[in-house]
Scaffold this motif. Structure first.
Motif, mmCIF file in Angstrom:
data_model
loop_
_atom_site.group_PDB
_atom_site.id
_atom_site.type_symbol
_atom_site.label_atom_id
_atom_site.label_comp_id
_atom_site.label_asym_id
_atom_site.label_seq_id
_atom_site.Cartn_x
_atom_site.Cartn_y
_atom_site.Cartn_z
ATOM 1 N N ASP A 195 39.739 7.761 49.028
ATOM 2 C CA ASP A 195 40.934 8.001 49.852
ATOM 3 C C ASP A 195 40.700 9.070 50.917
ATOM 4 O OD1 ASP A 195 42.348 6.135 48.359
ATOM 5 O OD2 ASP A 195 42.797 7.627 46.815
ATOM 6 N N ILE A 196 39.660 8.880 51.685
ATOM 7 C CA ILE A 196 39.382 9.839 52.752
ATOM 8 C C ILE A 196 40.230 9.493 53.976
ATOM 9 C CG2 ILE A 196 37.611 10.783 54.274
ATOM 10 C CD1 ILE A 196 37.043 11.465 51.416
ATOM 11 N N ASN A 197 41.001 10.474 54.429
ATOM 12 C CA ASN A 197 41.737 10.338 55.689
ATOM 13 C C ASN A 197 41.207 11.396 56.642
ATOM 14 O OD1 ASN A 197 43.916 8.251 55.233
ATOM 15 N ND2 ASN A 197 44.169 9.593 53.449
ATOM 16 N N LEU A 198 40.811 10.934 57.800
ATOM 17 C CA LEU A 198 40.131 11.847 58.711
ATOM 18 C C LEU A 198 40.328 11.336 60.132
ATOM 19 C CD1 LEU A 198 36.426 12.829 58.017
ATOM 20 C CD2 LEU A 198 37.202 12.362 60.312
ATOM 21 N N THR A 199 40.546 12.262 61.058
ATOM 22 C CA THR A 199 40.625 11.850 62.463
ATOM 23 C C THR A 199 39.755 12.763 63.304
ATOM 24 O OG1 THR A 199 42.499 13.301 62.927
ATOM 25 C CG2 THR A 199 42.997 11.047 62.240
ATOM 26 N N LEU A 200 39.308 12.216 64.424
ATOM 27 C CA LEU A 200 38.538 13.009 65.374
ATOM 28 C C LEU A 200 39.026 12.629 66.770
ATOM 29 C CD1 LEU A 200 35.978 14.925 65.635
ATOM 30 C CD2 LEU A 200 34.719 12.852 66.160
ATOM 31 N N ASP A 201 39.328 13.654 67.572
ATOM 32 C CA ASP A 201 39.828 13.399 68.919
ATOM 33 C C ASP A 201 38.776 13.759 69.955
ATOM 34 O OD1 ASP A 201 42.466 12.371 68.552
ATOM 35 O OD2 ASP A 201 42.988 14.334 67.722
ATOM 36 N N ALA A 202 39.029 13.336 71.170
ATOM 37 C CA ALA A 202 38.102 13.628 72.268
ATOM 38 C C ALA A 202 37.895 15.135 72.389
ATOM 39 C CB ALA A 202 38.649 13.064 73.568
ATOM 40 N N GLY A 203 36.654 15.523 72.578
ATOM 41 C CA GLY A 203 36.345 16.930 72.814
ATOM 42 C C GLY A 203 36.435 17.827 71.594
ATOM 43 N N GLU A 204 36.577 17.247 70.426
ATOM 44 C CA GLU A 204 36.796 18.033 69.217
ATOM 45 C C GLU A 204 35.531 18.116 68.370
ATOM 46 O OE1 GLU A 204 40.667 18.186 66.269
ATOM 47 O OE2 GLU A 204 39.699 16.276 66.663
ATOM 48 N N LEU A 205 35.340 19.227 67.689
ATOM 49 C CA LEU A 205 34.273 19.303 66.692
ATOM 50 C C LEU A 205 34.913 19.535 65.330
ATOM 51 C CD1 LEU A 205 30.880 21.154 67.020
ATOM 52 C CD2 LEU A 205 32.018 20.836 64.826
ATOM 53 N N VAL A 206 34.795 18.549 64.471
ATOM 54 C CA VAL A 206 35.357 18.646 63.127
ATOM 55 C C VAL A 206 34.213 18.772 62.144
ATOM 56 C CG1 VAL A 206 36.663 17.446 61.341
ATOM 57 C CG2 VAL A 206 37.420 17.340 63.715
ATOM 58 N N ALA A 207 34.314 19.775 61.263
ATOM 59 C CA ALA A 207 33.271 19.977 60.260
ATOM 60 C C ALA A 207 33.749 19.460 58.915
ATOM 61 C CB ALA A 207 32.918 21.456 60.165
ATOM 62 N N VAL A 208 32.858 18.828 58.171
ATOM 63 C CA VAL A 208 33.131 18.439 56.796
ATOM 64 C C VAL A 208 32.241 19.291 55.909
ATOM 65 C CG1 VAL A 208 33.105 16.583 55.108
ATOM 66 C CG2 VAL A 208 33.721 16.094 57.473
ATOM 67 N N LEU A 209 32.872 20.152 55.105
ATOM 68 C CA LEU A 209 32.123 21.062 54.257
ATOM 69 C C LEU A 209 32.128 20.557 52.828
ATOM 70 C CD1 LEU A 209 33.835 24.329 55.562
ATOM 71 C CD2 LEU A 209 31.820 23.170 56.492
ATOM 72 N N GLY A 210 31.169 21.048 52.063
ATOM 73 C CA GLY A 210 31.139 20.663 50.660
ATOM 74 C C GLY A 210 29.765 20.918 50.088
ATOM 75 N N GLY A 211 29.700 21.087 48.780
ATOM 76 C CA GLY A 211 28.427 21.378 48.134
ATOM 77 C C GLY A 211 27.619 20.118 47.903
ATOM 78 N N ASN A 212 26.552 20.273 47.161
ATOM 79 C CA ASN A 212 25.727 19.127 46.793
ATOM 80 C C ASN A 212 26.545 18.128 45.995
ATOM 81 O OD1 ASN A 212 23.176 19.326 47.804
ATOM 82 N ND2 ASN A 212 22.523 20.810 46.269
ATOM 83 N N GLY A 213 26.382 16.856 46.318
ATOM 84 C CA GLY A 213 27.039 15.829 45.532
ATOM 85 C C GLY A 213 28.532 15.712 45.771
ATOM 86 N N ALA A 214 29.046 16.375 46.819
ATOM 87 C CA ALA A 214 30.477 16.286 47.092
ATOM 88 C C ALA A 214 30.829 14.963 47.757
ATOM 89 C CB ALA A 214 30.909 17.457 47.978
ATOM 90 N N GLY A 215 29.813 14.265 48.278
ATOM 91 C CA GLY A 215 30.066 12.981 48.931
ATOM 92 C C GLY A 215 29.956 13.045 50.440
ATOM 93 N N LYS A 216 29.392 14.120 50.958
ATOM 94 C CA LYS A 216 29.310 14.285 52.413
ATOM 95 C C LYS A 216 28.439 13.200 53.039
ATOM 96 C CE LYS A 216 27.488 18.422 52.519
ATOM 97 N NZ LYS A 216 27.110 18.558 51.110
ATOM 98 N N SER A 217 27.232 13.038 52.493
ATOM 99 C CA SER A 217 26.328 12.052 53.079
ATOM 100 C C SER A 217 26.830 10.632 52.852
ATOM 101 C CB SER A 217 24.920 12.213 52.499
ATOM 102 O OG SER A 217 24.350 13.393 53.007
ATOM 103 N N THR A 218 27.480 10.427 51.702
ATOM 104 C CA THR A 218 28.070 9.110 51.444
ATOM 105 C C THR A 218 29.103 8.780 52.511
ATOM 106 O OG1 THR A 218 27.774 9.523 49.096
ATOM 107 C CG2 THR A 218 29.238 7.723 49.713
ATOM 108 N N LEU A 219 29.875 9.792 52.878
ATOM 109 C CA LEU A 219 30.881 9.595 53.920
ATOM 110 C C LEU A 219 30.219 9.139 55.226
ATOM 111 C CD1 LEU A 219 33.767 9.925 54.991
ATOM 112 C CD2 LEU A 219 33.260 12.325 55.434
ATOM 113 N N LEU A 220 29.111 9.792 55.575
ATOM 114 C CA LEU A 220 28.437 9.424 56.824
ATOM 115 C C LEU A 220 27.795 8.048 56.738
ATOM 116 C CD1 LEU A 220 26.640 12.156 58.856
ATOM 117 C CD2 LEU A 220 28.799 11.009 59.159
#
Lengths: 294, 244
Positions: B23-48
């Motif tokens: 249930d990831i909800n995420l938005t990115l707008d023009a000119g914006e830098l949004v960071a996704v933080l989290g430790g090992n195994g949090a699912g960051k790379s899976t998200l990408l």
């Protein structure tokens, strides 16, 4: 002296055919990591289609070749589609299953060839019949064509791989297919093109050699074996590896016709295999590759 | 106004059907830098991986530049301008630096002048790569490989840049250089989604940030807010109370 030259030239032109089939193995393997055992079957089908169209239906040789090559290319693309039917980015190809599938295709092609052309050996028409006399050595014109075709195709492929986008994409897939797809390369299409191209080259090999060795329905397995030998001997370099491997193989096979009293036969089967074992033990990466790549 | 990139209720899983991100909800707008933080195994790379089409969405929708790309193949997403710099830089090790960069422009291959111009721009941004252009990319240092990875992505003229752990396995000095480049891209208006374990560095350059834990978003807000939140401080910045 003439005899030596004659044997060497025969060896090189024969070896060129092995090289062409070996290049097919290497193109497909670098682009998709699949060992396509059906590589020799394209030579079988291509050769038979060519000789039937040219001899029985009287088509001009170039047209018969074109049709045979096109058919083989379609067969090659079909092979890729079958092998990767269920492949997705997150569901990678099963190499065991891919090899077994291509082995099954070898049997299917053999059976089809038997049903259509029977168990007789057939002889294809030569591009240019007759022989030429070079310094007293008798050279079959067709074998000159074989060698020329091998060299032209090898140079063309080398250019394709280093100077075109398709070639760069193929080499990217060889290095890291996942990265290639993140760069926008349609890896499945590149794989299909590699299969098609390899099949077309294999078919051409079958046609070129058909006036000399003749064809029967079992020749696919023979082509496959010689192609793999060329590929393994030379090592994993896209074009140069199987080219050098094939030429060496051809020279070795014919080389000992020079020894007095030998008549090829069994030795012609055994010596290449022994050579392969030696290479695999002492230089498993192949003759041309200097170090093992990670 | 629709967002440039929108994820709605996205879940994804590997071979076992247990979702790694949920249930990831995420938005990115023009000119914006949004960071996704989290430790090992949090699912960051899976998200990408899900974003770039290497993993299928179990549920949910991914929209990019006004189109639904939930079912698009990876190369189609690249063609539409969603460009990823993968974790670990993923050099095409046996190819030269220049060939790596050229392949970055693969989707623009029919526009030779655009490729040439992109290459000139990358060499201007990273003069070091010009010196090494004919070397095999696998023989470069980690920092140089990072330049190739970033340059390769820029060759594709991204509409959105996805950065997967750019600090991964790099020396501190090189990490600083990398983030200087990221900051510069942001200032030029490049929309960036930055996946990063190094929360301090990431919050430094980000406009907004999300915190991912066990595959779910557990906190979100402006970078300044998150830098002050106790949760982020304790878990990711390694400090209990003192302000940054």
């Amino acid at each position: 002296m003439e005899h030596l030259f004659q044997v060497l030239f025969t060896g090189l032109s024969q070896g060129g055919i092995y090289a062409l089939v070996g290049i097919g193995f290497s193109l497909v393997n670098m682009s998709t990591r699949v060992l396509n055992l059906a590589q020799g079957s394209y030579a079988l089908i291509g050769g038979f289609v060519f000789l039937t169209l040219a001899s029985r239906f009287g088509l001009p040789a170039w047209l018969a070749m074109l049709i045979g090559v096109a058919l083989a290319a379609i067969l090659g693309v079909l092979t890729e589609r079958i092998v990767t039917l269920r492949v997705r980015p997150w569901r990678p190809i099963s190499h065991d299953m891919a090899i077994l599938t291509t082995l099954a295709l070898v049997v299917v092609c053999e059976g089809t060839a038997f049903l259509i052309w029977g168990s007789d050996t057939h002889r294809g028409p030569a591009l240019q019949p007759g022989v030429v006399n070079v310094f007293g050595a008798i050279i079959i014109r067709q074998s000159i064509w074989m060698l020329v075709a091998t060299l032209v195709i090898s140079l063309g492929l080398q250019f394709l791989l280093t100077h075109t986008w398709l070639g760069r994409a193929m080499r990217a897939c060889a290095q890291n297919p996942l990265t290639a797809s993140l760069l926008g390369v349609n890896t499945r299409r590149v794989g299909a093109i590699a299969f098609g191209l390899s099949a077309a080259i294999g078919a051409l090999a079958g046609m070129l050699v058909s006036p000399i060795t003749w064809l029967d329905y079992q020749i696919g397995g023979e082509f496959m074996l010689k192609g793999i030998l060329a590929y393994l001997l030379g090592g994993e370099m896209a074009v140069a590896g199987p080219l050098v491997g094939g030429l060496i193989l051809g020279l070795v096979e014919n080389g000992f016709l020079l020894l007095p009293g030998t008549v090829g036969g069994l030795l012609k089967q055994v010596v290449p295999m022994a050579l392969l074992i030696l290479v695999l033990v002492w230089r498993p990466q192949g003759l041309l590759v200097t170090r093992r790549q990670a | 106004m629709p967002h440039l990139l929108t994820l709605t209720n996205v879940s994804a899983a590997y071979a076992s059907a247990v979702p790694v991100i949920r249930d990831i909800n995420l938005t990115l707008d023009a000119g914006e830098l949004v960071a996704v933080l989290g430790g090992n195994g949090a699912g960051k790379s899976t998200l990408l991986r899900t974003l770039s089409g290497l993993l299928p969405c179990l549920t949910g929708r991914v929209e990019f530049a006004g189109a639904d790309i939930t079912r698009s193949a990876p190369h189609q997403r690249v063609e539409s301008g969603l460009i990823q710099v993968p974790e670990g830089r993923q050099m095409l090790a046996g190819l030269s630096v220049e060939e790596n960069l050229l392949l970055g422009g693969y989707v623009h291959r029919r526009h030779a002048e655009q490729i040439a111009q992109g290459l000139a721009e990358v060499y201007e941004l990273f003069p070091r790569l010009l010196e090494r252009r004919s070397q095999a990319a696998g023989l470069l240092s980690g920092g140089e490989q990072q330049m190739v990875a970033l340059g390769r992505a820029l060759m594709a003229k991204p509409k959105v840049l996805l950065l997967d752990e750019p600090s991964f396995g790099l020396a501190p000095l090189v990490v600083a250089d990398t983030f200087a480049v990221i900051r510069r891209l942001r200032e030029q208006g490049m929309p960036i989604l930055l996946i990063e374990q190094n929360a301090r560095k990431a919050l430094d350059v980000a406009d907004r940030a999300l915190v991912l834990r066990a595959g779910q978003i557990v906190a979100s807000g402006s970078a300044a807010e998150l830098s002050r939140s106790d949760e982020v401080k304790q878990s990711y910045l390694g400090q209990a109370t003192s302000p940054i």
